[in-house]
Design an enzyme around this catalytic site. Structure first.
Site, PDB file in Angstrom:
ATOM      1  CE  LYS A 191       0.995   0.951   4.547  1.00 23.75           C
ATOM      2  NZ  LYS A 191       1.646   2.488   4.877  1.00 23.75           N
TER       3      LYS A 191
ATOM      4  N   PRO B 125       9.456  -4.334  -0.026  1.00 25.56           N
ATOM      5  CG  PRO B 125      10.722  -2.500  -1.183  1.00 25.56           C
ATOM      6  CD  PRO B 125       9.319  -3.177  -1.408  1.00 25.56           C
ATOM      7  CB  VAL B 126      11.647  -6.022   4.639  1.00 27.69           C
ATOM      8  CG1 VAL B 126      11.415  -6.349   6.342  1.00 27.69           C
ATOM      9  CG2 VAL B 126      11.363  -7.086   3.991  1.00 27.69           C
TER      10      VAL B 126
ATOM     11  CB  ALA C 174       9.814  -0.265   2.870  1.00 33.38           C
TER      12      ALA C 174
ATOM     13  N   GLY D 290       3.908  -4.185   3.895  1.00 34.58           N
ATOM     14  CA  GLY D 290       4.301  -5.694   3.498  1.00 34.58           C
ATOM     15  C   GLY D 290       4.000  -6.885   4.594  1.00 34.58           C
ATOM     16  N   GLY D 291       4.487  -6.759   5.725  1.00 36.36           N
ATOM     17  CA  GLY D 291       4.318  -7.573   6.740  1.00 36.36           C
ATOM     18  C   GLY D 291       2.929  -7.619   7.336  1.00 36.36           C
ATOM     19  CB  SER D 292       0.393  -4.988   7.819  1.00 41.12           C
ATOM     20  OG  SER D 292       1.013  -4.396   8.638  1.00 41.12           O
TER      21      SER D 292
ATOM     22  CG  ASP E 289      -0.749  -0.317   8.391  1.00 37.53           C
ATOM     23  OD1 ASP E 289      -1.487   0.839   9.240  1.00 37.53           O
ATOM     24  OD2 ASP E 289       0.482   0.007   7.989  1.00 37.53           O
TER      25      ASP E 289
END
Ligand code: C5P
Length: 306
Positions: free
Chosen positions: A21, A104-105, A107, A111-113, A146
């Site tokens: 996002k 990208p981590v 960032a 991404g993780g969410s 998120d």
């Protein structure tokens, strides 16, 4: 909590895309007594995605493997999401999760969410679980602020600490059809960015309100409303982000904004050719730059195989 019974042992495999996002706006309203910050932010999913593939394990354990070795751990948010589901299912089988990271981590791209939400959605569908929308939202919110947004994705207003999600009409500014994402070569902890805020970074939500009104009238928000209350502190604290911003402007980006708590910066383009040209120019200078466009995820993001 162990109140759901699987009708039959799931077979086969399930793959799912987890989209990133950007934050079109982000107002920080103030600090709350629980240590979190009250937010009003507009988020949009984009077509930069991680892929997760899940299979049933021969034993009763969870196995987490990631294309990034440092994330092949049981505390990966994707594995924690699967554990939440497994705890609610009496006869849950062992599970093997493989995660191919492209986003990208740490960032500012969620991404993780997004991985965590994708696992919740995919397991519900694959295992035929009758979790209510409220149960899904509760599990998501317990994993991170998120995560609830990513249960629906698309364009949404997120309030509270980010977990109160209101979908917005599917209008996206024509001037932002293409997005260049520049990821400076540092990772930033969200907690640190919020800790560095001062009261001058707070606003009353006016930028997000104004952008919401513009979008619901199917008009482009004013550029001054494309605001991120975390940006001042991030630009001042991390020279690499300031340098990335200058490089994007110098390369011809019409406008540059931080996404979430960064360090990723985004610049909007209405024409693909201009976006590609700017991407090539920045990549030649050694920057990591992704080209993306907004997406509305649908159930086809999840594939179940017998
Ligand atoms: O919710 P999540 O675990 O993603 O948040 C990471 C950290 O970011 C929190 O521990 C908190 O320090 C900070 N945060 C905040 N206000 C928010 C969201 C996150 O202060 N609305």
């Amino acid at each position: 909590m162990n109140d759901t019974q699987l009708a039959s042992i799931p077979r086969g495999m399930c793959s799912v895309r987890a989209y990133a996002k950007i934050n079109l706006t982000l107002d920080v309203l103030g600090r709350r007594s629980d240590g979190y910050h009250e937010l009003a932010t507009i988020m949009q999913t984009i077509d930069l995605y991680d892929t997760i593939c899940m299979t049933i394990a021969g034993d009763s354990q969870m196995h987490m493997t990631c294309s990034r070795e440092d994330l092949s751990r049981a505390d990966n948010l994707a594995a924690r999401a699967a554990q939440l589901v497994r705890q609610r299912v009496t006869n849950a089988p062992g599970l093997r999760i493989e995660l191919n990271k492209r986003i990208p981590v740490a960032a500012g791209l969620g991404g993780g969410s997004s991985d965590a939400a994708a696992v919740l959605l995919a397991l519900r569908q694959w295992w035929g679980l009758d979790f209510s929308q409220q149960e899904m939202l509760d599990m998501a919110a317990s994993l991170g602020s998120d995560v609830p947004f990513f249960l629906t994705g698309g364009l949404a207003l997120c309030e509270g600490r980010g977990e109160r999600v209101t979908p917005l009409a599917h209008y996206w500014p024509t001037t932002m059809r293409w997005l260049l994402l520049l990821k400076p070569s540092i990772s930033i902890s969200t907690a640190t960015v919020f800790r560095n805020l001062t009261s001058r970074d707070y606003s009353d939500g006016k930028y997000t309100r104004s952008a919401c009104s513009a979008l619901s009238a199917h008009t482009n928000p004013k550029l001054e409303d494309v605001h991120n209350g975390l940006e001042r502190s991030v630009l001042e604290t991390y020279p690499a982000v300031k340098q990335g911003r200058q490089a994007m402007l110098h390369a011809g980006a019409p406008f540059v904004r931080l996404s979430g708590s960064g360090p990723t910066l985004f610049a909007p383009f209405s024409e693909l050719a201009a976006a590609l040209q700017t991407q090539q120019y920045l990549q030649a200078q050694g920057y990591e730059v992704h080209l993306a466009c907004p997406v509305q995820p649908n159930m086809e993001s999840i594939s179940v195989f017998e």
